[in-house]
Design a protein around this motif. Structure first.
Motif, PDB file in Angstrom:
ATOM      1  N   TYR A 212       0.843  -1.185   0.000  1.00  0.00           N
ATOM      2  CA  TYR A 212       0.000   0.000   0.000  1.00  0.00           C
ATOM      3  C   TYR A 212       0.876   1.233   0.000  1.00  0.00           C
ATOM      4  O   TYR A 212       1.977   1.231   0.550  1.00  0.00           O
ATOM      5  CB  TYR A 212      -0.926   0.000   1.224  1.00  0.00           C
ATOM      6  CG  TYR A 212      -1.844  -1.187   1.221  1.00  0.00           C
ATOM      7  CD1 TYR A 212      -3.015  -1.155   0.481  1.00  0.00           C
ATOM      8  CD2 TYR A 212      -1.515  -2.361   1.890  1.00  0.00           C
ATOM      9  CE1 TYR A 212      -3.848  -2.261   0.425  1.00  0.00           C
ATOM     10  CE2 TYR A 212      -2.340  -3.470   1.844  1.00  0.00           C
ATOM     11  CZ  TYR A 212      -3.504  -3.406   1.107  1.00  0.00           C
ATOM     12  OH  TYR A 212      -4.321  -4.504   1.047  1.00  0.00           O
TER      13      TYR A 212
ATOM     14  N   GLN B  24     -11.246  -5.477  12.124  1.00  0.00           N
ATOM     15  CA  GLN B  24     -10.115  -5.163  11.258  1.00  0.00           C
ATOM     16  C   GLN B  24     -10.523  -4.054  10.298  1.00  0.00           C
ATOM     17  O   GLN B  24     -11.260  -4.278   9.350  1.00  0.00           O
ATOM     18  CB  GLN B  24      -9.659  -6.397  10.473  1.00  0.00           C
ATOM     19  CG  GLN B  24      -8.456  -6.117   9.615  1.00  0.00           C
ATOM     20  CD  GLN B  24      -8.014  -7.330   8.809  1.00  0.00           C
ATOM     21  OE1 GLN B  24      -8.660  -8.369   8.823  1.00  0.00           O
ATOM     22  NE2 GLN B  24      -6.913  -7.176   8.124  1.00  0.00           N
ATOM     23  N   GLU B  25     -10.030  -2.865  10.566  1.00  0.00           N
ATOM     24  CA  GLU B  25     -10.339  -1.720   9.718  1.00  0.00           C
ATOM     25  C   GLU B  25      -9.169  -1.328   8.835  1.00  0.00           C
ATOM     26  O   GLU B  25      -9.346  -0.620   7.860  1.00  0.00           O
ATOM     27  CB  GLU B  25     -10.756  -0.522  10.581  1.00  0.00           C
ATOM     28  CG  GLU B  25     -12.050  -0.767  11.318  1.00  0.00           C
ATOM     29  CD  GLU B  25     -12.507   0.426  12.131  1.00  0.00           C
ATOM     30  OE1 GLU B  25     -13.701   0.513  12.395  1.00  0.00           O
ATOM     31  OE2 GLU B  25     -11.668   1.274  12.490  1.00  0.00           O
ATOM     32  N   LYS B  26      -7.970  -1.765   9.181  1.00  0.00           N
ATOM     33  CA  LYS B  26      -6.785  -1.412   8.402  1.00  0.00           C
ATOM     34  C   LYS B  26      -6.457  -2.518   7.407  1.00  0.00           C
ATOM     35  O   LYS B  26      -6.681  -3.696   7.684  1.00  0.00           O
ATOM     36  CB  LYS B  26      -5.568  -1.213   9.319  1.00  0.00           C
ATOM     37  CG  LYS B  26      -5.736  -0.077  10.308  1.00  0.00           C
ATOM     38  CD  LYS B  26      -4.469   0.174  11.083  1.00  0.00           C
ATOM     39  CE  LYS B  26      -4.157  -0.983  12.019  1.00  0.00           C
ATOM     40  NZ  LYS B  26      -2.993  -0.783  12.860  1.00  0.00           N
ATOM     41  N   GLU B  27      -5.966  -2.109   6.259  1.00  0.00           N
ATOM     42  CA  GLU B  27      -5.492  -3.068   5.271  1.00  0.00           C
ATOM     43  C   GLU B  27      -4.164  -3.660   5.749  1.00  0.00           C
ATOM     44  O   GLU B  27      -3.404  -3.001   6.442  1.00  0.00           O
ATOM     45  CB  GLU B  27      -5.287  -2.389   3.918  1.00  0.00           C
ATOM     46  CG  GLU B  27      -6.546  -1.799   3.320  1.00  0.00           C
ATOM     47  CD  GLU B  27      -7.524  -2.855   2.840  1.00  0.00           C
ATOM     48  OE1 GLU B  27      -7.100  -3.973   2.516  1.00  0.00           O
ATOM     49  OE2 GLU B  27      -8.722  -2.544   2.794  1.00  0.00           O
TER      50      GLU B  27
ATOM     51  N   TYR C 128      -8.543 -11.582  14.265  1.00  0.00           N
ATOM     52  CA  TYR C 128      -9.102 -10.243  14.375  1.00  0.00           C
ATOM     53  C   TYR C 128     -10.533 -10.275  14.876  1.00  0.00           C
ATOM     54  O   TYR C 128     -11.342 -11.085  14.428  1.00  0.00           O
ATOM     55  CB  TYR C 128      -9.072  -9.533  13.011  1.00  0.00           C
ATOM     56  CG  TYR C 128      -7.689  -9.133  12.568  1.00  0.00           C
ATOM     57  CD1 TYR C 128      -7.137  -7.934  12.998  1.00  0.00           C
ATOM     58  CD2 TYR C 128      -6.938  -9.952  11.734  1.00  0.00           C
ATOM     59  CE1 TYR C 128      -5.866  -7.560  12.604  1.00  0.00           C
ATOM     60  CE2 TYR C 128      -5.668  -9.589  11.337  1.00  0.00           C
ATOM     61  CZ  TYR C 128      -5.127  -8.389  11.778  1.00  0.00           C
ATOM     62  OH  TYR C 128      -3.876  -8.026  11.401  1.00  0.00           O
TER      63      TYR C 128
ATOM     64  N   ASP D 159       4.162   8.073   6.541  1.00  0.00           N
ATOM     65  CA  ASP D 159       3.690   7.278   7.667  1.00  0.00           C
ATOM     66  C   ASP D 159       3.704   5.799   7.311  1.00  0.00           C
ATOM     67  O   ASP D 159       3.095   5.389   6.317  1.00  0.00           O
ATOM     68  CB  ASP D 159       2.261   7.687   8.052  1.00  0.00           C
ATOM     69  CG  ASP D 159       2.193   9.085   8.637  1.00  0.00           C
ATOM     70  OD1 ASP D 159       3.228   9.584   9.114  1.00  0.00           O
ATOM     71  OD2 ASP D 159       1.099   9.672   8.622  1.00  0.00           O
TER      72      ASP D 159
END
Length: 133
Positions: A29, A84-87, A81, A47
């Motif tokens: 990403y 899970q909101e993050k890739e 998890y 980041d």
């Protein structure tokens, strides 16, 4: 920040797979990036949460700067998890380097999941005041 040569700023410690192989085989990403300018330099802030300093690679080649941050991919995939909101994936981004940047003076630091790259301007393009006689 330490001064470096123009081929590598930070180097990934050797692992089983090269970062080029990882880019082809695992999810990556684009890190969120801010770039701003001062009179003397451009500053890039990327980041990369979850990445350790030793797993960051910043490379200058063929007029481009390549950023790579490697996470512990297997551990991330094997978590159980509840939310899970993050890739999940490594970080990769490529930038074209302007000829206004003095590649021999590029430096970088990595702290708390943030890569800061200092891209000094060549003296010839820095603003200067001409004294009138």
């Amino acid at each position: 920040m330490s001064e470096t040569n123009n081929k590598e700023v930070l180097k990934v410690e050797e692992s089983n797979e090269s970062w080029e192989t990882i880019l082809n085989n695992e999810s990556c990403y684009a890190p969120l990036v801010d770039i701003y300018e001062t009179n003397d330099e451009f500053v890039l802030s990327a980041d990369m949460p979850g990445v350790n300093k030793e797993d960051v690679n910043l490379k200058i080649e063929d007029g481009s700067m390549l950023l790579f941050g490697k996470i512990n991919y297997r551990d991330a995939l094997n978590r159980r998890y509840l939310l899970q909101e993050k890739e999940i994936g490594h970080f990769f981004r490529k930038f074209k380097i302007s000829d206004t940047i003095d590649e021999s003076k590029i430096s970088a630091q990595f702290e708390n999941g943030q890569l800061i790259v200092i891209l000094p301007k060549h003296e010839r393009i820095k603003p200067r005041t001409i004294n009138i006689k």
